[in-house]
Each structure stands twice: as structure tokens, then as C-alpha cells.
Design a protein around this motif. Structure first.
Motif, short mmCIF file in Angstrom:
data_model
loop_
_atom_site.label_atom_id
_atom_site.label_comp_id
_atom_site.label_asym_id
_atom_site.label_seq_id
_atom_site.Cartn_x
_atom_site.Cartn_y
_atom_site.Cartn_z
N UNK A 248 124.97 -41.12 32.41
CA UNK A 248 123.69 -41.44 32.88
C UNK A 248 122.67 -40.44 32.88
N UNK A 249 122.97 -39.15 33.31
CA UNK A 249 122.43 -38.06 33.01
C UNK A 249 121.94 -37.65 32.05
N UNK A 250 122.79 -37.88 30.75
CA UNK A 250 122.44 -37.63 29.34
C UNK A 250 121.31 -38.53 29.09
N UNK B 72 125.25 -47.90 21.89
CA UNK B 72 126.30 -47.69 21.48
C UNK B 72 127.19 -48.80 21.33
N UNK B 73 128.54 -48.52 21.31
CA UNK B 73 129.37 -49.72 21.22
C UNK B 73 129.14 -50.65 22.49
N UNK C 109 127.50 -46.55 26.31
CA UNK C 109 126.17 -47.36 26.19
C UNK C 109 125.79 -47.73 27.27
N UNK C 110 126.44 -48.16 28.15
CA UNK C 110 126.00 -48.72 29.40
C UNK C 110 125.05 -47.51 30.21
N UNK D 190 121.79 -43.53 20.89
CA UNK D 190 122.88 -43.18 21.93
C UNK D 190 123.71 -42.19 21.29
N UNK D 191 123.60 -41.87 20.15
CA UNK D 191 124.28 -40.97 19.49
C UNK D 191 123.80 -40.16 18.13
#
Length: 329
Positions: free
Chosen positions: A147-149, A175-176, A182-183, A234-235
């Protein structure tokens, strides 16, 4: 003469018996042993090899286990939850000392985790969490604050676009589906950009954390949306795949479309240093040393924190240039 032979044999047998008793002493100096001089046996189920981050994570775990003198039974789930569940059950049957794994998704693991608990085998979660009300099913979760990221990524964008006029159109490569990163990254990013109403996510879809997935979904985004100002991936790997789609569409990555990613693997950091990415929030894959320390403590029955967060940072272009020469992954 015969009496002397029997006497000698008896002395020899007694010496062997005493030696055997001494060797079976569980106190000894076995170091990291699971019992006596036997090494701790760790069963680890890796989610797969979908990205540069995951490859670095696997290498860190294997090297750290060897350095710690821990016997590692490693399983690659090849991106399938059912393979992870099978691997965990195999570890239970093999009576390993500790089980650790990086869950494919957050849900669906409660039954097999209960089986491990009933068998008296402690479980450690690494990198990704599971969604369960019963927190006794695992001893600790070692990993990043996803969440912080996401929030740090969104906060950078809010600051970057504070003087922009008109709507800022954002597309998101998730993400997946169903996975914790991802969430959580989606949640953190959404919370941060909500502070500025002109920042709008116009499309969001999973690229499954892969370069191929990132490229394919970005191709669709570019065709369907003529005006894209920002990509939030996301990545790094999805961002790197998206670079190809953006370039093929005749746009300049990093300029025409600003790119924010998460991970900070070497290829992503190089793209940031080259100005093709604009911002990266770090997610370190080098969890091996911390994991092995946890394994030792859990195996001894010591109390450990339920949540252990890895220490990470963020990078801009200049910071990436400075960090690259000594980057380990």
C-alpha cells in the motif's frame, strides 16, 4: 587366549556404544541444526519466475539457505496456486521443519495452512500475504508494504502534476489479479491521487506482472485511448513491456507518457536513468538473509513479530544513475 579376545571385543563394543550415545546428544554444538547435528529443513514454494524481481528473490533465498546451513527443498509453482498447495502438502508429508512460501493470490490457502498447523509445522509468508481471519495459521509475514509503495507512487505524481492544467489521463497496468501486491498497490495509488481531482485513471487492467503482459495490454490502451499522459505499472517488468508498445505507437516514453513503476530491478533502474521511466518505488527482492534468521527462530520456538517490513526507498532519474553501479539486482 580366547578369554583375552572376548575381553578386547567387549571393550571395543563399549567404546562404540558410548560414542553413539554422545553423538545422539541433542545439546552438542549442532549450530543451526533442526535436532542434534541435523540441519533445519525448509520447504519453500516460490510463486514462479514471472519477472526479474522474482528471479532475484529466488537467488537470494537459495544463496542465503546455503550460507545459513539450512537444507532447502525448493518448489517453483510456475504461477499456479494449485501447484503451491500441492507443494505445501508434499512438504507436510516430508515432515520438513519449517514451510515458507510467497502466495500466488491472497485467498484459498486456509485449508492447507490448517493442515500444516495440525502437523506442527510452522509457516512463514514471504513477499505476499494471505487473507485469513485466523492469524495463527502462520508465524510471521516478511515483506514490503505494498500500500505504501502505491501511495508513494501516487504522491510523486500529485506533486509532479500540481501545475498541470486540464485532466491528466492515467492508465494502470495491474499485477496478477487477486494478489496482495496488485490489490494493495492499486489501493495506495488511488488513495494518493484522490487528493487531486484532475488525476483520472481512464483504464486499468492486469498485465500479470510480465513484460509480455505489459506490452499486450499497453498496446490495447494506446489504441483505445488517444490521450494518455501517465502510465502506472505495478512492477518494472510490465513497464518495460509497455515501453515497446509506447514506442511502436510513435510516442516517446518518459516524455509523451510519464511512467511510474514499482520494484527497482536493474533493467527498470536503467530505464529510469535513461529517462524512459520517471519514478520508481523500490520493492527489494533480497529477502533471503532475513528469512533464514526467521526460520532459525521459528524452528527453536522463539517468539517472532507477526509482521516484518523490509526497508526500501524511491528513485528519481538522478538517484537511479547514482545507485546503478552498485545495484545487486
Amino acid at each position: 587366549m580366547l578369554r583375552k579376545v572376548w575381553a578386547g571385543t567387549a571393550v571395543g563394543l563399549l567404546a562404540l556404544s558410548l560414542a553413539a550415545c554422545n553423538n545422539s546428544d541433542t545439546g552438542g554444538d549442532g549450530g543451526d541444526a533442526g535436532s542434534g547435528n541435523e540441519p533445519i529443513v525448509l520447504g519453500f514454494s516460490q510463486v514462479g519466475a514471472e519477472s526479474g524481481w522474482r528471479t532475484a528473490n529466488t537467488t537470494s533465498i537459495k544463496e542465503s539457505a546455503a550460507e545459513a546451513g539450512i537444507e532447502l527443498k525448493f518448489d517453483d509453482a510456475q504461477g499456479k496456486q494449485e501447484n503451491q498447495i500441492t507443494a505445501i502438502r508434499n512438504f507436510i508429508q516430508q515432515k520438513v521443519d519449517v514451510i515458507a512460501f510467497s502466495p500466488k493470490v491472497e485467498t484459498g490457502f486456509e485449508t492447507v495452512l490448517k493442515e500444516a498447523k495440525d502437523a506442527g509445522i510452522p509457516v512463514i509468508l514471504t513477499d505476499r500475504a494471505v487473507d485469513t481471519q485466523d492469524k495463527t495459521l502462520y508465524k510471521s509475514f516478511l515483506g514490503s508494504d505494498f500500500v505504501k509503495e502505491g501511495r508513494l507512487s501516487g504522491e510523486w505524481l500529485v506533486n509532479e502534476m500540481k501545475s498541470a492544467t486540464g485532466d491528466v489521463n492515467i492508465v494502470e497496468l495491474q499485477g496478477t489479479t487477486g494478489s496482495a501486491p496488485a490489490n494493495d498497490r492499486k489501493k495506495g495509488f488511488a488513495e494518493a491521487i484522490a487528493k487531486d481531482p484532475k488525476l483520472k485513471v481512464i483504464a486499468s487492467q492486469s498485465g500479470d506482472f510480465t513484460r509480455a503482459g505489459g506490452k499486450q495490454v499497453m498496446e490495447q490502451f494506446v489504441k483505445a485511448n488517444p490521450k494518455i499522459d501517465v502510465l502506472f505499472a505495478h512492477n518494472d517488468d510490465m513497464g518495460l513491456g509497455a515501453l515497446e508498445a509506447i514506442t511502436a505507437a510513435g510516442k516517446v516514453p518518459g516524455k509523451d507518457i510519464k511512467i511510474i513503476t514499482i520494484d527497482a530491478v536493474k533493467d527498470g533502474m536503467q530505464a529510469l536513468a535513461d529517462g524512459k521511466f520517471n519514478f520508481i518505488a523500490e520493492c527489494s527482492p533480497l529477502l533471503g538473509p532475513q528469512l533464514m534468521e526467521l526460520v532459525k527462530k521459528v524452528n527453536k520456538g522463539e517468539s517472532v513479530p507477526a509482521r516484518i517490513e523490509t526497508q526500501e526507498t524511491t528513485f528519481t532519474q538522478e538517484q537511479a544513475k547514482a545507485a546503478l553501479p552498485t545495484r545487486k539486482y
